[in-house]
Design an enzyme around this catalytic site. Sequence first.
Site, PDB file in Angstrom:
ATOM      1  N   SER A  79     -90.709 -80.823 -46.386  1.00 40.54           N
ATOM      2  CA  SER A  79     -91.826 -79.962 -46.755  1.00 40.54           C
ATOM      3  C   SER A  79     -92.249 -80.105 -48.220  1.00 40.54           C
ATOM      4  CB  SER A  79     -91.354 -78.517 -46.524  1.00 40.54           C
ATOM      5  OG  SER A  79     -92.410 -77.721 -46.158  1.00 40.54           O
ATOM      6  N   HIS A 110     -97.053 -81.901 -43.434  1.00 40.94           N
ATOM      7  CA  HIS A 110     -96.068 -82.785 -42.801  1.00 40.94           C
ATOM      8  C   HIS A 110     -96.735 -84.009 -42.168  1.00 40.94           C
ATOM      9  CE1 HIS A 110     -92.353 -80.314 -42.910  1.00 40.94           C
ATOM     10  NE2 HIS A 110     -93.207 -79.316 -42.971  1.00 40.94           N
ATOM     11  N   HIS A 132     -90.338 -80.653 -36.148  1.00 39.67           N
ATOM     12  CA  HIS A 132     -89.332 -79.588 -36.119  1.00 39.67           C
ATOM     13  C   HIS A 132     -89.222 -79.023 -34.701  1.00 39.67           C
ATOM     14  CE1 HIS A 132     -90.801 -79.758 -40.253  1.00 39.67           C
ATOM     15  NE2 HIS A 132     -89.628 -79.307 -40.620  1.00 39.67           N
ATOM     16  N   TYR A 134     -89.242 -75.936 -34.016  1.00 45.99           N
ATOM     17  CA  TYR A 134     -90.139 -74.776 -33.834  1.00 45.99           C
ATOM     18  C   TYR A 134     -91.539 -75.201 -33.381  1.00 45.99           C
ATOM     19  CZ  TYR A 134     -91.727 -75.793 -38.652  1.00 45.99           C
ATOM     20  OH  TYR A 134     -92.201 -76.403 -39.777  1.00 45.99           O
ATOM     21  N   GLU A 135     -91.839 -76.497 -33.472  1.00 43.23           N
ATOM     22  CA  GLU A 135     -93.132 -76.977 -32.953  1.00 43.23           C
ATOM     23  C   GLU A 135     -93.096 -77.130 -31.434  1.00 43.23           C
ATOM     24  OE1 GLU A 135     -94.997 -80.227 -35.478  1.00 43.23           O
ATOM     25  OE2 GLU A 135     -93.027 -80.048 -36.421  1.00 43.23           O
ATOM     26  N   ALA A 162     -86.799 -78.340 -47.813  1.00 39.08           N
ATOM     27  CA  ALA A 162     -86.944 -77.082 -48.549  1.00 39.08           C
ATOM     28  C   ALA A 162     -85.984 -76.067 -47.954  1.00 39.08           C
ATOM     29  CB  ALA A 162     -88.376 -76.592 -48.400  1.00 39.08           C
ATOM     30  N   MET A 260     -85.046 -75.009 -41.765  1.00 33.72           N
ATOM     31  CA  MET A 260     -85.416 -75.186 -40.350  1.00 33.72           C
ATOM     32  C   MET A 260     -85.346 -76.649 -39.906  1.00 33.72           C
ATOM     33  SD  MET A 260     -88.672 -72.627 -40.302  1.00 33.72           S
ATOM     34  CE  MET A 260     -88.624 -71.069 -41.204  1.00 33.72           C
ATOM     35  N   SER A 261     -84.603 -77.471 -40.631  1.00 32.96           N
ATOM     36  CA  SER A 261     -84.503 -78.893 -40.255  1.00 32.96           C
ATOM     37  C   SER A 261     -83.137 -79.427 -40.652  1.00 32.96           C
ATOM     38  CB  SER A 261     -85.601 -79.702 -40.964  1.00 32.96           C
ATOM     39  OG  SER A 261     -85.365 -79.679 -42.354  1.00 32.96           O
ATOM     40  N   ASN A 284     -87.328 -70.756 -52.483  1.00 37.33           N
ATOM     41  CA  ASN A 284     -87.422 -69.289 -52.518  1.00 37.33           C
ATOM     42  C   ASN A 284     -86.024 -68.708 -52.372  1.00 37.33           C
ATOM     43  OD1 ASN A 284     -87.941 -70.402 -49.613  1.00 37.33           O
ATOM     44  ND2 ASN A 284     -87.129 -68.339 -49.301  1.00 37.33           N
ATOM     45  N   HIS A 296     -95.242 -69.441 -46.481  1.00 38.92           N
ATOM     46  CA  HIS A 296     -95.263 -70.905 -46.434  1.00 38.92           C
ATOM     47  C   HIS A 296     -95.919 -71.455 -47.709  1.00 38.92           C
ATOM     48  CE1 HIS A 296     -95.215 -74.868 -44.701  1.00 38.92           C
ATOM     49  NE2 HIS A 296     -96.525 -74.968 -44.659  1.00 38.92           N
TER      50      HIS A 296
HETATM   51  N1  HPA Z   1     -85.715 -69.719 -44.556  1.00 35.32           N
HETATM   52  C1  HPA Z   1     -85.800 -70.737 -43.664  1.00 35.32           C
HETATM   53  N2  HPA Z   1     -86.362 -71.897 -43.962  1.00 35.32           N
HETATM   54  C2  HPA Z   1     -86.848 -72.068 -45.192  1.00 35.32           C
HETATM   55  C3  HPA Z   1     -86.800 -71.054 -46.151  1.00 35.32           C
HETATM   56  C4  HPA Z   1     -86.204 -69.817 -45.819  1.00 35.32           C
HETATM   57  O1  HPA Z   1     -86.102 -68.862 -46.618  1.00 35.32           O
HETATM   58  N3  HPA Z   1     -87.391 -71.546 -47.290  1.00 35.32           N
HETATM   59  C5  HPA Z   1     -87.767 -72.818 -46.999  1.00 35.32           C
HETATM   60  N4  HPA Z   1     -87.451 -73.136 -45.736  1.00 35.32           N
END
Ligand code: HPA
Length: 324
Positions: A79, A110, A132, A134-135, A162, A260-261, A284, A296
Amino acid sequence: MKKIISAIMILIMIAALAGCSANTAGNAAKEPATADEASELIKTDTFEADDYMNRLKSCVKQIKEKTDFVPDIVLVLGSGLGEFADKVNVVAEIPYSEIKGFPVSTVQGHDGKLIFCEINGKKVVVMKGRVHMYEGYDAKDVVLPLRALHLIGANTVILTHAVGAINEDYSVGDFVIDKDHISTFVPSPLTGKNLEELGERFVDMSDAYDKDLISVVEDVAVENNIPVHQGVFVQLMGPQYETPTEIRMLRGLGADTVGMSTVVETIAARHMGMRVCSISSVTNMAAGIEQKKITHEEVQESSDKAAADFAVLISGLLSKMTVE
Ligand code: HPA
């Protein structure tokens, strides 16, 4: 009259029992009732595995038809980290959409392509963008590109992504070198019939992340004053970010970062005997640590800010690492 009522009652009971047994028979029809039926089901599973191998081999063939470049290293850009790919000596580029059977990303930021290139003397194929779960893709689809690139020749993968920091000693803008992971919350890409051509049925995960590569990244970070940690990463399915309670649970389980990856790719890579190095960019603080929402946009903005340090880390890693 009494006789008529009891006759009606008996009829109702018989009808209810008949309905009940018809129902049982209906359910039983889904289960293999005989050995022959059971082996039919097993054949179906075998057929699907063959189908997957054929798709994988077809992707390999299509890539080989477009370039004869043989990469040693796969670099997966997560990401917002794709900018790095704009500054390399490109030998060939193949959009994912031009490889029939390749999963294509649907997420903004992406956009997917393979970039075959030389970086600091190393033969690299960059995966700019990834899909991913989630897609809607399953774990096997997510890892198909990595499997194809291994079959083309790459034996090392550098994964980048990320993450949200669960560990409160970390800050946005820091990097974390993954030293271990928790895969418990996502399906394994290795379920179903084992793909013997790729690796063995049961895979050791005690050394998933290559110690030599970890120490090279650590050295590069120290030399360049880039804040870096070594931590435990947990992959969740997403796409929703976590609740504060989930983050407390994950912290209790030993996770330092969440994303998430990556973990499914690490598992597939280890199945094929590839060396894995994974670098997380903290975009974050995880849910509940700060009194603000996670978006996002924030994740992408933080990735953009980390791009310069990230390029130094990857570039240093590629020039110092040895190739196997
Ligand atoms: N949670 C899950 N996936 C992420 C996050 C998060 O806080 N930040 C970047 N990808």
